[in-house]
Motif scaffolding. Sequence first.
Motif, mmCIF file in Angstrom:
data_model
loop_
_atom_site.group_PDB
_atom_site.id
_atom_site.type_symbol
_atom_site.label_atom_id
_atom_site.label_comp_id
_atom_site.label_asym_id
_atom_site.label_seq_id
_atom_site.Cartn_x
_atom_site.Cartn_y
_atom_site.Cartn_z
ATOM 1 N N VAL A 6 92.082 23.108 55.074
ATOM 2 C CA VAL A 6 93.236 22.743 54.232
ATOM 3 C C VAL A 6 93.086 21.264 53.896
ATOM 4 C CG1 VAL A 6 95.749 22.504 54.130
ATOM 5 C CG2 VAL A 6 94.726 24.430 55.374
ATOM 6 N N GLU A 22 99.934 22.746 57.031
ATOM 7 C CA GLU A 22 99.816 23.081 58.460
ATOM 8 C C GLU A 22 100.196 24.538 58.701
ATOM 9 O OE1 GLU A 22 102.351 20.212 60.323
ATOM 10 O OE2 GLU A 22 100.982 18.583 59.792
ATOM 11 N N ALA A 25 97.469 26.793 57.500
ATOM 12 C CA ALA A 25 96.336 26.740 58.443
ATOM 13 C C ALA A 25 96.636 27.587 59.679
ATOM 14 C CB ALA A 25 96.042 25.290 58.834
ATOM 15 N N GLN A 26 97.860 27.492 60.185
ATOM 16 C CA GLN A 26 98.212 28.281 61.376
ATOM 17 C C GLN A 26 98.158 29.770 61.092
ATOM 18 O OE1 GLN A 26 102.028 26.678 62.441
ATOM 19 N NE2 GLN A 26 101.124 24.804 63.256
ATOM 20 N N ALA A 29 94.569 30.858 60.848
ATOM 21 C CA ALA A 29 93.859 30.769 62.129
ATOM 22 C C ALA A 29 94.180 31.953 63.030
ATOM 23 C CB ALA A 29 94.205 29.467 62.840
ATOM 24 N N ALA A 35 90.660 27.114 61.408
ATOM 25 C CA ALA A 35 91.346 26.461 60.282
ATOM 26 C C ALA A 35 91.588 25.007 60.666
ATOM 27 C CB ALA A 35 92.655 27.173 59.975
ATOM 28 N N ASP A 36 91.117 24.142 59.798
ATOM 29 C CA ASP A 36 91.152 22.705 60.036
ATOM 30 C C ASP A 36 91.990 22.083 58.914
ATOM 31 O OD1 ASP A 36 90.392 20.228 60.953
ATOM 32 O OD2 ASP A 36 88.365 20.309 60.100
ATOM 33 N N HIS A 37 92.519 20.901 59.139
ATOM 34 C CA HIS A 37 93.396 20.280 58.126
ATOM 35 C C HIS A 37 92.944 18.841 57.879
ATOM 36 C CE1 HIS A 37 97.876 19.547 56.788
ATOM 37 N NE2 HIS A 37 97.008 19.207 55.867
#
Length: 186
Positions: A6, A22, A25-26, A29, A35-37
């Motif tokens: 993200v 966020e 991403a959650q 994941a 999943a990275d931000h």
Amino acid sequence: MSSVLVISGSPSRTSKTERIGEHVAQRLATSGRTADHLRVRTLPADALLGADTRAPAIADAIGRVAEADGIVLATPTYKAAYSGLLKAFLDLLPQFGFAGKAVLPLATGGTISHVLAIDYALRPVVHSLGARHAVQSFFLLDKHISVVDGQLSVHPDSAEPLADVIEQFSKALDGVPHSTVLGRTA
Ligand SMILES: Cc1cc2nc3c(=O)[nH]c(=O)nc-3n(C[C@H](O)[C@H](O)[C@H](O)COP(=O)(O)O)c2cc1C
């Protein structure tokens, strides 16, 4: 296992767009992905604006884009377009920096008058970067996003369609053909 990055492009420390990033991403994941931000505002300003792609933090950020199978671009609407901060970062990527990747464009904004900005301003950039598949864009009104005691809350009018586009993106990541994603027969 696929990986998602993200990229959020608000300069605000209390950014609602970042919180939505966020959340996305959650959600992604939980289905067995990483999943990275990447919060562009946290990159060193001198290196970002000076296009210093050899600066370690910038090189690392570009590397994270290269490694991801899917990209979520989350931006506030600024002056009827996407944020200059996000553009400053996207301009540092290689010409086809999104090649082979699925992309989900997301925007927040203060008025639905600018709901199309995501499609006329951001989507062409995604295509110019060579994305494999850019799924349906999604726009959220800022008044539909609230953070109370640190907890994100999304108005039901936006929460359900947001869940749908996350699901569509999830399927695009897995390489499901678009017609199947939308539930149509080819
Ligand atoms: C400089 C600036 C320009 C903005 N321009 C627009 C605009 O043209 N259209 C719109 O709908 N909202 C506009 N907004 C409202 C933001 O897009 C909206 O509040 C957004 O959710 C802010 O996201 P953030 O909290 O992540 O920074 C603008 C806000 C700022 C600060």
